[in-house]
Write a protein that holds these residues in place. Structure first.
Motif, PDB file in Angstrom:
ATOM      1  N   ASN A 118     -16.385   7.936   3.890  1.00  0.00           N
ATOM      2  CA  ASN A 118     -17.537   7.996   2.992  1.00  0.00           C
ATOM      3  C   ASN A 118     -18.598   6.972   3.412  1.00  0.00           C
ATOM      4  O   ASN A 118     -19.787   7.290   3.512  1.00  0.00           O
ATOM      5  CB  ASN A 118     -17.054   7.711   1.564  1.00  0.00           C
ATOM      6  CG  ASN A 118     -18.158   7.843   0.541  1.00  0.00           C
ATOM      7  OD1 ASN A 118     -18.866   8.846   0.521  1.00  0.00           O
ATOM      8  ND2 ASN A 118     -18.343   6.826  -0.276  1.00  0.00           N
ATOM      9  N   LEU A 119     -18.153   5.747   3.715  1.00  0.00           N
ATOM     10  CA  LEU A 119     -19.082   4.693   4.123  1.00  0.00           C
ATOM     11  C   LEU A 119     -19.723   5.022   5.477  1.00  0.00           C
ATOM     12  O   LEU A 119     -20.934   4.851   5.645  1.00  0.00           O
ATOM     13  CB  LEU A 119     -18.342   3.344   4.203  1.00  0.00           C
ATOM     14  CG  LEU A 119     -19.156   2.169   4.730  1.00  0.00           C
ATOM     15  CD1 LEU A 119     -20.408   1.936   3.899  1.00  0.00           C
ATOM     16  CD2 LEU A 119     -18.309   0.898   4.757  1.00  0.00           C
ATOM     17  N   HIS A 123      -6.649   6.932   0.440  1.00  0.00           N
ATOM     18  CA  HIS A 123      -7.863   6.592  -0.303  1.00  0.00           C
ATOM     19  C   HIS A 123      -8.759   5.667   0.536  1.00  0.00           C
ATOM     20  O   HIS A 123      -9.981   5.824   0.580  1.00  0.00           O
ATOM     21  CB  HIS A 123      -7.491   5.914  -1.617  1.00  0.00           C
ATOM     22  CG  HIS A 123      -8.680   5.583  -2.455  1.00  0.00           C
ATOM     23  ND1 HIS A 123      -9.265   4.338  -2.443  1.00  0.00           N
ATOM     24  CD2 HIS A 123      -9.417   6.339  -3.298  1.00  0.00           C
ATOM     25  CE1 HIS A 123     -10.307   4.338  -3.250  1.00  0.00           C
ATOM     26  NE2 HIS A 123     -10.426   5.536  -3.786  1.00  0.00           N
ATOM     27  N   ALA A 152     -10.399   7.681   3.225  1.00  0.00           N
ATOM     28  CA  ALA A 152     -11.463   8.509   2.641  1.00  0.00           C
ATOM     29  C   ALA A 152     -12.692   7.662   2.357  1.00  0.00           C
ATOM     30  O   ALA A 152     -13.822   8.087   2.601  1.00  0.00           O
ATOM     31  CB  ALA A 152     -10.962   9.170   1.357  1.00  0.00           C
ATOM     32  N   SER A 153     -12.479   6.426   1.831  1.00  0.00           N
ATOM     33  CA  SER A 153     -13.650   5.601   1.507  1.00  0.00           C
ATOM     34  C   SER A 153     -14.321   5.100   2.785  1.00  0.00           C
ATOM     35  O   SER A 153     -15.536   4.906   2.817  1.00  0.00           O
ATOM     36  CB  SER A 153     -13.286   4.448   0.575  1.00  0.00           C
ATOM     37  OG  SER A 153     -12.604   3.454   1.266  1.00  0.00           O
ATOM     38  N   GLN A 199       0.833  -1.200   0.000  1.00  0.00           N
ATOM     39  CA  GLN A 199       0.000   0.000   0.000  1.00  0.00           C
ATOM     40  C   GLN A 199       0.866   1.247   0.000  1.00  0.00           C
ATOM     41  O   GLN A 199       1.721   1.405   0.858  1.00  0.00           O
ATOM     42  CB  GLN A 199      -0.905   0.019   1.224  1.00  0.00           C
ATOM     43  CG  GLN A 199      -2.144  -0.822   1.036  1.00  0.00           C
ATOM     44  CD  GLN A 199      -3.196  -0.499   2.067  1.00  0.00           C
ATOM     45  OE1 GLN A 199      -2.913   0.154   3.060  1.00  0.00           O
ATOM     46  NE2 GLN A 199      -4.397  -0.952   1.833  1.00  0.00           N
TER      47      GLN A 199
END
Lengths: 277, 250
Positions: A30-31, A23, A26-27, A16
């Motif tokens: 978002n979730l 990212h 961030a996701s 990674q």
């Protein structure tokens, strides 16, 4: 055959990049936001009064308590109704979040066992959706205070810090209960009894001075984190005073350490939780 | 080139418990024989596998062969009891369509929520919403609650969202099981395009024609053991001939 150790499951950590990690974060955010919004939209959707129930519940309980205890405590406590309401708002948030988070692995079993994301987000989204109610009810409480002649001061700016501390406290308790429930389902019933007992272990309708002469009761009150959270909010809203910084920082450290430790434990045993859910 | 997935001697056992687990049974288990109320089942036994980047692998076998367990271990949802596992990619695991969708939210709201579960940002889904609903043939239903949709419409919506997922490794578990014939054709056209792409797919399925059409290789599992791993046509052929329990061919 070699027994599996941590380093034998290599799941792209070394592959990674920094941007990939950002990212992922961030996701996950978002979730969390989408899960929280979904729960807010669905809550009380089928009721006539809808979101108003978030405030009506503590308000109706306040009416009962006021009728029962105002003669005993109202002359010792200025703005007794508001005093009780603030206590109820804190307690209701604690009870609602922990009760909803406790069976989260069972209620969202498919999501928990068949999708890839940190399952602590399920608990965090429950906490955030119910915290929106906490904020709204706290604002309404301040409004009632203003309408009934309680002088509002700049100390109100300290209230978000109190709510943050409440969130940290409720977070680690919720994570702990959600973990325990996966292994012992009886916890759900036991916890309902504990919550009732806990109601009387918080200074909701009485003051701390009331138990001055009962040493054990006083100790129980003082080690109860909700006692201090209620006191902070009452000092800010009713007295216009900020809590002692040192006292606040001490509790912040306690809850931050516990929340971090339990979150790490939760993440560590997550595959076992998924397996047993 | 290093494989995207490397599996060595992977084993997984599950306890099959008889009766309910409660405080009483836990206390009883700690006093009397702990194994009296349960027995162990081998879900996977000494599985070895290398999957290269861009490969499409079908995982076949009877019910209880260990297909889902293998995918869940690769996905990180379960931990193996023994063995080594290396996964050199971000992973998407799709076990059926529509997991996490909520009956009382609208089609649009569910598309956003479902996308978020698989790492799609709200802006991405909103920007794609018209095409997404059009592909799913749900343009007129954007504000309808999910519970008013048929299972076919529900599956189309979910599949339509998953087309936007951008990951290197996809693990699909019975991905087309709920599909009717016309929806299957739509899905197959999507997979036909993806077959030429550089993404890696591991697909557990009972749909053998899908395996021979979409996958270059197939893995045949039986009671947790690897019976065969090789060219999709040969492995599927061997599986059919053996009626699900034949000898190891590679």
């Amino acid at each position: 055959m070699k027994e599996i150790k941590d380093d034998t499951v290599n799941r792209n950590r070394s592959f990674q990049t920094e941007s990939a990690i950002i990212h992922s974060l961030a996701s996950y955010w978002n979730l969390t936001r989408e899960l929280t919004l979904a729960q807010i939209k669905l809550k009380d959707q089928s009721t006539i009064l809808g979101f108003l129930w978030s405030f009506l519940n503590p308000l109706l309980l306040l009416c009962i308590i006021y009728v029962m205890f105002s003669k005993r405590f109202a002359d010792q406590t200025e703005h007794y109704a508001l005093y009780v309401l603030i206590g109820l708002v804190h307690y209701t948030h604690f009870a609602n979040v922990t009760t909803a988070a406790l069976p989260v692995f069972s209620n969202m079993r498919q999501l928990a066992t068949q999708t890839i994301f940190p399952k602590s987000l399920l608990v965090i989204s429950v906490l955030l959706s119910r915290t929106v109610e906490l904020i709204i009810t706290m604002v309404i409480t301040m409004g009632i205070g203003f309408a009934t002649g309680v002088q509002q001061t700049w100390a109100l700016l300290g209230l978000p810090f109190v709510l943050f501390l409440q969130m940290l406290f409720v977070l680690w308790v919720s994570l702990l209960l959600a973990m325990l429930y996966v292994f012992v389902r009886d916890i759900f019933h036991i916890y309902q009894v504990i919550l009732r007992l806990f109601f009387f272990m918080c200074p909701i309708f009485f003051t701390i001075n009331f138990v001055d002469t009962i040493r054990t009761a006083r100790v129980v009150l003082l080690i109860n984190p909700l006692t201090h959270l209620m006191t902070y909010s009452r000092d800010i809203i009713l007295e216009g005073q900020l809590p002692s910084i040192n006292h606040y920082l001490l509790w912040l450290a306690v809850h931050a350490v516990l929340a971090t430790a339990i979150l790490m434990l939760f993440n560590r045993i997550e595959p076992r939780l998924v397996e047993r859910a | 080139m290093d494989p995207i997935i490397r599996i060595r001697d992977l084993s997984k056992r599950f306890p099959v418990r008889q009766g309910r687990v409660s405080l009483l049974t836990m206390v009883r288990d700690s006093v009397v024989d702990r194994t009296a109320q349960s027995f162990m089942v081998d879900a996977l036994r000494d599985v070895n596998l290398d999957i290269m980047r861009g490969e499409k692998i079908g995982v076949i076998g009877n019910n209880g062969a260990g297909k889902t367990t293998l995918l869940k271990i690769i996905a990180g949802l379960l931990r193996p009891d023994h063995g080594r596992l290396e996964v050199r990619s971000t992973v998407t695991f799709l076990a059926g369509y529509g997991i996490g969708m909520l009956d009382d939210l609208s089609v649009e709201e569910n598309a956003i929520l479902y996308g978020a579960i698989y790492g799609l940002r709200r802006q991405t889904v909103l920007a794609a919403m018209e095409e997404l609903l059009s592909w799913a043939e749900l343009t007129d239903f954007r504000n309808a609650k999910l519970k008013t949709l048929s299972s076919g419409m529900f599956a189309r919506l979910a599949f339509s969202v998953t087309r936007y997922i951008e990951r290197d490794l996809f693990l699909l578990d019975e991905a087309l099981s709920a599909a009717d014939r016309s929806f299957q054709r739509k899905c197959e056209s999507v997979f036909a395009v993806r077959k030429e792409g550089d993404k890696t797919y591991v697909v557990a399925t009972h749909n053998l024609s899908f395996v021979t059409q979409f996958c270059e290789k197939a893995l045949w599992l039986h009671h947790g053991r690897c019976m065969a791993f090789g060219t999709a046509d040969k492995v599927v052929d061997a599986y059919i001939k053996s009626n699900g329990s034949g000898p190891k061919i590679s």
